[in-house]
Motif scaffolding. Structure first.
Motif, short mmCIF file in Angstrom:
data_model
loop_
_atom_site.label_atom_id
_atom_site.label_comp_id
_atom_site.label_asym_id
_atom_site.label_seq_id
_atom_site.Cartn_x
_atom_site.Cartn_y
_atom_site.Cartn_z
N ARG A 256 0.83 -1.20 0.00
CA ARG A 256 0.00 0.00 0.00
C ARG A 256 0.87 1.26 0.00
NH1 ARG A 256 -5.00 2.07 1.15
NH2 ARG A 256 -5.05 3.97 2.42
N ILE A 257 1.95 1.20 0.74
CA ILE A 257 2.86 2.35 0.79
C ILE A 257 3.48 2.60 -0.58
CG2 ILE A 257 5.05 3.16 1.75
CD1 ILE A 257 4.31 1.59 4.31
N LEU A 258 3.94 1.56 -1.23
CA LEU A 258 4.61 1.71 -2.52
C LEU A 258 3.65 2.18 -3.61
CD1 LEU A 258 6.86 -1.47 -2.36
CD2 LEU A 258 7.60 0.92 -2.17
N ALA A 259 2.35 1.96 -3.40
CA ALA A 259 1.36 2.36 -4.40
C ALA A 259 0.98 3.84 -4.27
CB ALA A 259 0.11 1.49 -4.28
N GLN A 260 1.42 4.51 -3.20
CA GLN A 260 1.07 5.90 -2.98
C GLN A 260 2.10 6.84 -3.61
OE1 GLN A 260 -0.18 6.80 1.15
NE2 GLN A 260 -0.11 4.60 1.53
N PRO A 261 1.70 8.11 -3.85
CA PRO A 261 2.67 9.09 -4.33
C PRO A 261 3.76 9.33 -3.29
CG PRO A 261 0.41 9.88 -4.61
CD PRO A 261 0.34 8.66 -3.74
N TRP A 262 4.98 9.52 -3.75
CA TRP A 262 6.12 9.78 -2.86
C TRP A 262 6.72 11.15 -3.22
CZ3 TRP A 262 9.72 5.93 -0.30
CH2 TRP A 262 9.04 4.77 0.10
N PRO A 263 6.21 12.24 -2.67
CA PRO A 263 6.85 13.53 -2.91
C PRO A 263 8.32 13.48 -2.48
CG PRO A 263 4.75 13.80 -1.79
CD PRO A 263 5.05 12.34 -1.77
N ASP A 264 9.14 14.32 -3.09
CA ASP A 264 10.58 14.29 -2.82
C ASP A 264 10.89 14.43 -1.34
OD1 ASP A 264 11.09 13.93 -5.48
OD2 ASP A 264 11.57 16.04 -5.88
N ARG A 265 10.17 15.33 -0.65
CA ARG A 265 10.47 15.53 0.76
C ARG A 265 10.13 14.30 1.57
NH1 ARG A 265 8.84 21.11 3.51
NH2 ARG A 265 10.42 21.71 1.97
N VAL A 266 9.02 13.62 1.24
CA VAL A 266 8.66 12.39 1.93
C VAL A 266 9.71 11.31 1.67
CG1 VAL A 266 6.99 10.49 2.01
CG2 VAL A 266 6.19 12.87 1.99
N ARG A 267 10.15 11.20 0.42
CA ARG A 267 11.16 10.21 0.08
C ARG A 267 12.45 10.46 0.87
NH1 ARG A 267 11.42 6.73 -3.96
NH2 ARG A 267 9.66 7.74 -4.99
N ASP A 268 12.84 11.71 0.97
CA ASP A 268 14.05 12.04 1.71
C ASP A 268 13.91 11.64 3.18
OD1 ASP A 268 15.21 13.05 -0.55
OD2 ASP A 268 14.81 15.15 -0.06
N ARG A 269 12.74 11.90 3.75
CA ARG A 269 12.52 11.56 5.17
C ARG A 269 12.52 10.05 5.38
NH1 ARG A 269 7.82 16.14 5.95
NH2 ARG A 269 9.22 17.89 6.46
N VAL A 270 11.90 9.32 4.46
CA VAL A 270 11.92 7.87 4.55
C VAL A 270 13.35 7.35 4.51
CG1 VAL A 270 11.34 5.73 3.34
CG2 VAL A 270 9.59 7.49 3.65
N GLU A 271 14.14 7.86 3.57
CA GLU A 271 15.51 7.38 3.42
C GLU A 271 16.36 7.73 4.65
OE1 GLU A 271 16.60 5.36 1.24
OE2 GLU A 271 14.76 5.36 0.05
N ARG A 272 16.13 8.90 5.23
CA ARG A 272 16.89 9.26 6.44
C ARG A 272 16.55 8.33 7.60
NH1 ARG A 272 15.90 14.73 4.96
NH2 ARG A 272 14.25 14.91 6.53
N HIS A 273 15.26 7.99 7.71
CA HIS A 273 14.89 7.07 8.78
C HIS A 273 15.51 5.69 8.55
CE1 HIS A 273 12.35 5.50 12.04
NE2 HIS A 273 12.28 4.41 11.30
N LEU A 274 15.45 5.21 7.33
CA LEU A 274 16.03 3.90 7.04
C LEU A 274 17.53 3.89 7.29
CD1 LEU A 274 14.11 3.00 3.74
CD2 LEU A 274 13.70 2.08 6.04
N ALA A 275 18.18 5.02 7.02
CA ALA A 275 19.63 5.09 7.24
C ALA A 275 19.99 4.98 8.72
CB ALA A 275 20.17 6.40 6.67
N GLY A 276 19.05 5.29 9.60
CA GLY A 276 19.31 5.20 11.04
C GLY A 276 19.04 3.83 11.63
N ALA A 277 18.52 2.91 10.81
CA ALA A 277 18.22 1.56 11.28
C ALA A 277 19.31 0.59 10.81
CB ALA A 277 16.86 1.11 10.76
N VAL A 278 19.34 -0.58 11.44
CA VAL A 278 20.20 -1.67 10.99
C VAL A 278 19.37 -2.54 10.06
CG1 VAL A 278 21.56 -3.66 11.70
CG2 VAL A 278 21.54 -1.59 13.12
#
Length: 327
Positions: A256-278
């Motif tokens: 469901r998440i992948l089917a939604q629009p990903w504005p650039d700012r949202v994408r950046d925030r997602v990637e920053r969060h993932l970068a903080g996880a193992v």
């Protein structure tokens, strides 16, 4: 093998399309599995009026978990002290300790609430570092039977842990408390230096004789890195949405998440969060945790992992135990 204890922090995350109350039964089942897997502690959270989190009262939830388990340590990650009177917190956790002898921890934090409206509803819209320190000292005094009145029932010792930001690390050292570190502070290049100061300036008191460091972070170890990233996506998306809408949402299915629009700012925030996880295979996760323990001297890793699929979450917990045991 990595020489470190493993624990879990479960925030009773709600899931889209399911009743919110199911998140609490999910938490209890996870605690039972954690005990069987050999985790050292199982902690729950306190969040008020947050749509994505069902746990607003750690003491109540821990009472239910205590009945469902026998050996694993139980605690709070954490009770937000500005929202409570120290005596009431001391009484709640002494009751838990009386019901679950030698198993209860008290982790305390200083959050005032997720939004201004929540803070107003809690009747506490601001606080100061000095007020926080005074409340922590008072709480410790109640648990050490050194206060003007006695918190009852009297029980055995209840370890107090401080959920710390940068300034909180120094407070934990002054008060002789174990420290729990999570979020951005774990990724700070200054963390090793701050922990060195914590250990060198630690002031023992009562039964608290030595510094103790718990590092909390999300760990997603799966058969391959793509699968691990998929399981990490629901929490990362929820965090990004909270920054966009001001409301922390329930976890959604990755499709469901992948089917939604990903504005650039949202994408950046997602990637920053993932970068903080193992995120990776068990071997990759083990190597990351080995480096983290090496740089921080952590005594314990507390995984705060959550994902939409509860069956997959159970598999993640198993993989973490295997990764650390094999690492």
């Amino acid at each position: 093998m990595i020489d470190v204890r493993l624990s879990l922090l479960d925030r009773s995350r709600t899931r889209a399309g399911r009743p919110e109350g199911e998140a609490l039964t999910d938490t209890i089942r996870r605690a039972e599995r954690a005990e069987a897997l050999g985790f050292h502690r199982f902690w729950v959270a306190e969040h008020h009026a947050v749509p994505g989190i069902a746990s607003g009262s750690p003491a109540v939830l821990l009472a239910a978990i205590g009945r469902a388990t026998r050996r694993i340590r139980l605690g709070s990650g954490g009770v937000m002290l500005p929202q409570h009177q120290p005596l009431v917190v001391a009484e709640q956790f002494r009751m838990l300790e009386a019901l679950n002898p030698a198993r209860v921890d008290l982790g305390i934090g200083s959050s005032l609430g997720f939004t201004p409206a929540v803070r107003r509803a809690l009747r506490r819209e601001r606080t100061s570092r000095q007020e926080i320190e005074d409340d922590v000292r008072e709480l410790v005094a109640f648990l050490d039977d050194e206060a003007e009145v006695t918190a009852r029932p009297r029980t055995g010792r209840i370890p107090v842990h401080l959920l710390a930001t940068r300034s909180g690390i120094d407070l934990a050292a002054r008060l002789g408390l174990p420290v729990v570190l999570g979020g951005p502070v774990v990724r700070s290049p200054e963390l090793p230096e701050r922990l060195e100061r914590y250990r060198s300036s630690f002031r023992p008191g009562g039964a608290r004789t030595a510094p103790h460091v718990i590092v909390s972070l999300d760990v997603f170890a799966a058969a391959d890195a793509d699968r691990a990233r998929e399981l990490a996506l629901p929490e990362a998306w929820a965090m990004a949405m909270s920054r966009r809408t001001g409301e922390f949402p329930a976890l959604e299915h990755p499709e469901r998440i992948l089917a939604q629009p990903w504005p650039d700012r949202v994408r950046d925030r997602v990637e920053r969060h993932l970068a903080g996880a193992v995120i990776g295979t068990p071997a990759q996760a083990a190597e990351h945790l080995r480096r983290l323990v090496g740089s921080t001297g952590a005594d314990e890793i507390m995984a705060s992992t959550s994902t939409y699929d509860t069956t997959a979450l159970a598999e993640l917990d198993e993989a973490l135990v295997e990764a650390v045991g094999d690492g």
